[in-house]
Design a protein around this motif. Structure first.
Motif, PDB file in Angstrom:
ATOM      1  N   ALA A  18      -4.949  -7.374  11.074  1.00 39.29           N
ATOM      2  CA  ALA A  18      -5.168  -6.033  10.538  1.00 39.29           C
ATOM      3  C   ALA A  18      -4.171  -5.764   9.423  1.00 39.29           C
ATOM      4  CB  ALA A  18      -4.984  -4.992  11.643  1.00 39.29           C
ATOM      5  N   GLN A  19      -4.633  -5.054   8.382  1.00 37.86           N
ATOM      6  CA  GLN A  19      -3.774  -4.726   7.261  1.00 37.86           C
ATOM      7  C   GLN A  19      -3.173  -3.335   7.405  1.00 37.86           C
ATOM      8  OE1 GLN A  19      -2.952  -6.799   4.675  1.00 37.86           O
ATOM      9  NE2 GLN A  19      -3.909  -8.295   5.993  1.00 37.86           N
ATOM     10  N   ASN A  20      -3.736  -2.542   8.267  1.00 41.10           N
ATOM     11  CA  ASN A  20      -3.120  -1.250   8.553  1.00 41.10           C
ATOM     12  C   ASN A  20      -3.482  -0.838   9.961  1.00 41.10           C
ATOM     13  OD1 ASN A  20      -5.763  -0.390   8.380  1.00 41.10           O
ATOM     14  ND2 ASN A  20      -5.297   1.389   7.133  1.00 41.10           N
ATOM     15  N   LYS A  21      -2.904   0.228  10.394  1.00 45.72           N
ATOM     16  CA  LYS A  21      -3.026   0.651  11.788  1.00 45.72           C
ATOM     17  C   LYS A  21      -4.453   0.972  12.183  1.00 45.72           C
ATOM     18  CE  LYS A  21      -0.673   3.741  15.003  1.00 45.72           C
ATOM     19  NZ  LYS A  21       0.306   4.816  15.108  1.00 45.72           N
ATOM     20  N   GLY A  22      -5.247   1.500  11.228  1.00 41.49           N
ATOM     21  CA  GLY A  22      -6.576   1.989  11.587  1.00 41.49           C
ATOM     22  C   GLY A  22      -7.686   0.977  11.477  1.00 41.49           C
ATOM     23  N   PRO A 165      -9.291  -0.320   2.788  1.00 38.86           N
ATOM     24  CA  PRO A 165      -8.510   0.907   2.998  1.00 38.86           C
ATOM     25  C   PRO A 165      -7.093   0.827   2.443  1.00 38.86           C
ATOM     26  CG  PRO A 165      -9.795   0.430   4.952  1.00 38.86           C
ATOM     27  CD  PRO A 165      -9.936  -0.759   4.046  1.00 38.86           C
ATOM     28  N   THR A 166      -6.382  -0.266   2.720  1.00 41.52           N
ATOM     29  CA  THR A 166      -4.987  -0.345   2.278  1.00 41.52           C
ATOM     30  C   THR A 166      -4.843  -0.745   0.818  1.00 41.52           C
ATOM     31  OG1 THR A 166      -4.891  -2.600   3.135  1.00 41.52           O
ATOM     32  CG2 THR A 166      -4.053  -0.855   4.547  1.00 41.52           C
ATOM     33  N   LYS A 167      -5.756  -1.601   0.329  1.00 45.03           N
ATOM     34  CA  LYS A 167      -5.596  -2.118  -1.030  1.00 45.03           C
ATOM     35  C   LYS A 167      -6.285  -1.265  -2.101  1.00 45.03           C
ATOM     36  CE  LYS A 167      -4.594  -6.885   0.143  1.00 45.03           C
ATOM     37  NZ  LYS A 167      -4.766  -8.303  -0.234  1.00 45.03           N
ATOM     38  N   ILE A 168      -7.311  -0.526  -1.698  1.00 46.38           N
ATOM     39  CA  ILE A 168      -8.074   0.239  -2.690  1.00 46.38           C
ATOM     40  C   ILE A 168      -8.069   1.744  -2.417  1.00 46.38           C
ATOM     41  CG2 ILE A 168     -10.332   0.562  -3.773  1.00 46.38           C
ATOM     42  CD1 ILE A 168      -9.114  -2.128  -4.465  1.00 46.38           C
ATOM     43  N   LEU A 169      -8.455   2.148  -1.232  1.00 48.58           N
ATOM     44  CA  LEU A 169      -8.621   3.577  -0.955  1.00 48.58           C
ATOM     45  C   LEU A 169      -7.297   4.337  -0.897  1.00 48.58           C
ATOM     46  CD1 LEU A 169     -11.521   3.622   1.655  1.00 48.58           C
ATOM     47  CD2 LEU A 169     -11.622   3.913  -0.813  1.00 48.58           C
ATOM     48  N   GLU A 170      -6.351   3.820  -0.153  1.00 52.25           N
ATOM     49  CA  GLU A 170      -5.076   4.531   0.019  1.00 52.25           C
ATOM     50  C   GLU A 170      -4.319   4.697  -1.299  1.00 52.25           C
ATOM     51  OE1 GLU A 170      -2.227   6.738   1.906  1.00 52.25           O
ATOM     52  OE2 GLU A 170      -4.179   6.100   2.681  1.00 52.25           O
ATOM     53  N   PRO A 171      -4.186   3.646  -2.111  1.00 48.67           N
ATOM     54  CA  PRO A 171      -3.431   3.793  -3.360  1.00 48.67           C
ATOM     55  C   PRO A 171      -4.028   4.803  -4.344  1.00 48.67           C
ATOM     56  CG  PRO A 171      -3.696   1.474  -2.806  1.00 48.67           C
ATOM     57  CD  PRO A 171      -4.589   2.243  -1.884  1.00 48.67           C
ATOM     58  N   PHE A 172      -5.364   5.000  -4.284  1.00 46.83           N
ATOM     59  CA  PHE A 172      -6.013   5.854  -5.283  1.00 46.83           C
ATOM     60  C   PHE A 172      -6.653   7.102  -4.680  1.00 46.83           C
ATOM     61  CE2 PHE A 172      -6.492   1.354  -6.754  1.00 46.83           C
ATOM     62  CZ  PHE A 172      -5.471   1.400  -7.703  1.00 46.83           C
ATOM     63  N   LYS A 173      -6.189   7.485  -3.493  1.00 52.40           N
ATOM     64  CA  LYS A 173      -6.820   8.609  -2.800  1.00 52.40           C
ATOM     65  C   LYS A 173      -6.644   9.931  -3.531  1.00 52.40           C
ATOM     66  CE  LYS A 173      -2.858   9.466   0.285  1.00 52.40           C
ATOM     67  NZ  LYS A 173      -2.417   9.503   1.701  1.00 52.40           N
ATOM     68  N   ASP A 201     -14.071   1.340  13.518  1.00 51.86           N
ATOM     69  CA  ASP A 201     -12.914   0.509  13.182  1.00 51.86           C
ATOM     70  C   ASP A 201     -12.044   1.147  12.102  1.00 51.86           C
ATOM     71  OD1 ASP A 201     -13.674  -1.362  15.017  1.00 51.86           O
ATOM     72  OD2 ASP A 201     -14.511  -2.781  13.588  1.00 51.86           O
ATOM     73  N   GLY A 202     -12.365   2.377  11.741  1.00 50.75           N
ATOM     74  CA  GLY A 202     -11.560   3.088  10.752  1.00 50.75           C
ATOM     75  C   GLY A 202     -11.987   2.884   9.324  1.00 50.75           C
ATOM     76  N   LEU A 203     -13.152   2.268   9.114  1.00 51.67           N
ATOM     77  CA  LEU A 203     -13.657   2.026   7.762  1.00 51.67           C
ATOM     78  C   LEU A 203     -14.644   3.132   7.396  1.00 51.67           C
ATOM     79  CD1 LEU A 203     -14.266  -1.813   8.042  1.00 51.67           C
ATOM     80  CD2 LEU A 203     -12.197  -0.614   7.378  1.00 51.67           C
ATOM     81  N   ARG A 204     -14.188   4.060   6.574  1.00 53.09           N
ATOM     82  CA  ARG A 204     -15.015   5.212   6.209  1.00 53.09           C
ATOM     83  C   ARG A 204     -15.102   5.288   4.695  1.00 53.09           C
ATOM     84  NH1 ARG A 204     -12.082   6.504  10.722  1.00 53.09           N
ATOM     85  NH2 ARG A 204     -13.327   7.129  12.518  1.00 53.09           N
ATOM     86  N   THR A 239     -15.364  -7.530 -13.183  1.00 50.79           N
ATOM     87  CA  THR A 239     -16.290  -7.961 -12.134  1.00 50.79           C
ATOM     88  C   THR A 239     -15.586  -8.972 -11.235  1.00 50.79           C
ATOM     89  OG1 THR A 239     -17.195  -9.773 -13.476  1.00 50.79           O
ATOM     90  CG2 THR A 239     -18.321  -7.637 -13.606  1.00 50.79           C
ATOM     91  N   ALA A 240     -15.993  -9.023  -9.984  1.00 47.60           N
ATOM     92  CA  ALA A 240     -15.410  -9.982  -9.038  1.00 47.60           C
ATOM     93  C   ALA A 240     -16.469 -10.405  -8.042  1.00 47.60           C
ATOM     94  CB  ALA A 240     -14.218  -9.373  -8.318  1.00 47.60           C
ATOM     95  N   MET A 241     -16.422 -11.659  -7.649  1.00 48.51           N
ATOM     96  CA  MET A 241     -17.425 -12.208  -6.741  1.00 48.51           C
ATOM     97  C   MET A 241     -16.748 -12.866  -5.548  1.00 48.51           C
ATOM     98  SD  MET A 241     -20.339 -15.057  -7.636  1.00 48.51           S
ATOM     99  CE  MET A 241     -19.121 -16.260  -8.155  1.00 48.51           C
ATOM    100  N   GLY A 242     -17.309 -12.646  -4.363  1.00 46.79           N
ATOM    101  CA  GLY A 242     -16.813 -13.300  -3.165  1.00 46.79           C
ATOM    102  C   GLY A 242     -15.581 -12.627  -2.599  1.00 46.79           C
ATOM    103  N   ASN A 243     -15.243 -13.014  -1.390  1.00 45.64           N
ATOM    104  CA  ASN A 243     -14.036 -12.498  -0.746  1.00 45.64           C
ATOM    105  C   ASN A 243     -12.998 -13.612  -0.752  1.00 45.64           C
ATOM    106  OD1 ASN A 243     -12.202 -11.015   0.820  1.00 45.64           O
ATOM    107  ND2 ASN A 243     -13.025 -11.866   2.707  1.00 45.64           N
ATOM    108  N   VAL A 244     -12.352 -13.789  -1.895  1.00 48.92           N
ATOM    109  CA  VAL A 244     -11.335 -14.833  -2.005  1.00 48.92           C
ATOM    110  C   VAL A 244      -9.969 -14.182  -2.177  1.00 48.92           C
ATOM    111  CG1 VAL A 244     -12.931 -16.499  -2.980  1.00 48.92           C
ATOM    112  CG2 VAL A 244     -11.655 -15.020  -4.512  1.00 48.92           C
ATOM    113  N   GLU A 245      -8.936 -14.938  -1.873  1.00 49.38           N
ATOM    114  CA  GLU A 245      -7.582 -14.404  -1.923  1.00 49.38           C
ATOM    115  C   GLU A 245      -7.256 -13.863  -3.307  1.00 49.38           C
ATOM    116  OE1 GLU A 245      -2.995 -15.770  -0.857  1.00 49.38           O
ATOM    117  OE2 GLU A 245      -4.676 -17.144  -0.529  1.00 49.38           O
ATOM    118  N   GLY A 246      -6.743 -12.659  -3.357  1.00 49.46           N
ATOM    119  CA  GLY A 246      -6.348 -12.059  -4.617  1.00 49.46           C
ATOM    120  C   GLY A 246      -7.399 -11.188  -5.276  1.00 49.46           C
ATOM    121  N   ASN A 247      -8.657 -11.273  -4.820  1.00 52.78           N
ATOM    122  CA  ASN A 247      -9.731 -10.502  -5.447  1.00 52.78           C
ATOM    123  C   ASN A 247      -9.449  -9.000  -5.442  1.00 52.78           C
ATOM    124  OD1 ASN A 247     -11.576 -12.185  -6.596  1.00 52.78           O
ATOM    125  ND2 ASN A 247     -13.231 -11.733  -5.177  1.00 52.78           N
ATOM    126  N   LEU A 248      -9.143  -8.467  -4.256  1.00 51.91           N
ATOM    127  CA  LEU A 248      -8.926  -7.026  -4.155  1.00 51.91           C
ATOM    128  C   LEU A 248      -7.661  -6.594  -4.882  1.00 51.91           C
ATOM    129  CD1 LEU A 248     -10.041  -6.130  -0.500  1.00 51.91           C
ATOM    130  CD2 LEU A 248     -11.238  -5.667  -2.640  1.00 51.91           C
TER     131      LEU A 248
END
Length: 261
Positions: A18-22, A165-173, A201-204, A239-248
């Motif tokens: 998990a990357q964050n508590k939620g 949530p931690t890499k995209i939503l929280e920083p720009f909320k 699972d906390g993904l909203r 643009t970004a494709m796939g779930n690879v390390e560093g994408n987010l």
């Protein structure tokens, strides 16, 4: 429904945390020769040189077949890793090949993946969200928009969600930023069921549906997940494709740059 295969990625032999508590990531299910195995078994095969391939994610049909056979062991929340194993004869031939002189590499034709590219004007659309609201892209002018294309059966898509949530939503909320996660080619009830589990699972997010792939067909082809970062003027900037390390991380950096202008 037109089937679109998840982008196949090599599994990096680590558990997802998990990357964050939620948001707690589901565990992996590893399949070898149509049987569920442990990571220890995979490592043993690997140390002995029997691992032929390792792919993260399966097609919708494959997931359904596995669910029929294994029931709750597969589950809606599980990420499926399929490991290919050499037969004894294949291993002998592969060992011989590895010992021989390296041949000239084959040139592999690159598959087209995008209809819209960087600096193109984003195609306008109206997407219906799972909560019943509708969002028109052109109404979001003045905001940075991240359009994410996914499907409920796509393991890499779901894995990516757990880091959003931690890499995209929280920083720009507190910024002029909007995420639209659009499921392609699936009925609303199917998406709603998966979204309910993701919410637990906390993904909203703003989860939307594109059952006839009308939006998707204006943006991209082939593999998912795919992400489009659109600037305040409605221009595709990344643009970004796939779930690879560093994408987010890269996506977050692009969003940050656009918001700072």
């Amino acid at each position: 429904m037109k089937k679109i295969i998840c982008l196949t990625l090599l599994f990096t032999m680590h558990l997802f945390h998990a990357q964050n508590k939620g948001t707690k990531k589901p565990e992996n299910v590893i399949i070898i020769n149509n049987e569920i195995v442990s990571m220890e078994q995979v490592e043993k095969y690997g140390s002995e040189g029997y691992v032929k391939s390792m792919a993260k994610g399966v097609t919708e049909e494959e997931r359904n077949e596995l669910a029929k056979k294994f029931g709750d062991k597969i589950g809606d929340k599980e990420f499926i890793i399929v490991v290919g194993i050499y037969t004894e004869q294949e291993k002998i031939e592969n060992d011989k090949k590895n010992q021989s002189v390296v041949k000239e590499p084959k040139v592999i034709a690159k598959k087209e993946q995008y209809i819209l590219n960087v600096n193109d004007t984003a195609k306008d659309f109206i997407v219906k969200l799972i909560d019943g609201k509708e969002v028109k892209l052109s109404d979001l002018k003045g905001k940075v928009v991240l359009v994410n294309f996914w499907a409920t059966w796509c393991g890499p898509c779901l894995q990516e969600f757990y880091d959003i949530p931690t890499k995209i939503l929280e920083p720009f909320k507190n910024d002029d930023f909007v995420l639209l996660a659009i499921s392609i080619g699936e009925a609303e009830n199917v998406v709603a069921k998966k979204v309910a589990k993701l919410n637990q699972d906390g993904l909203r997010f703003n989860f939307g549906i594109d059952p006839n792939q009308k939006i998707w067909n204006e943006y991209a082809v082939n593999s998912i997940p795919k992400n489009f970062v659109i600037d305040q003027n409605g221009i595709v900037k990344y643009t970004a494709m796939g779930n690879v390390e560093g994408n987010l991380d890269n996506i977050a950096n692009e969003i940050k740059k656009l918001l700072s202008k």
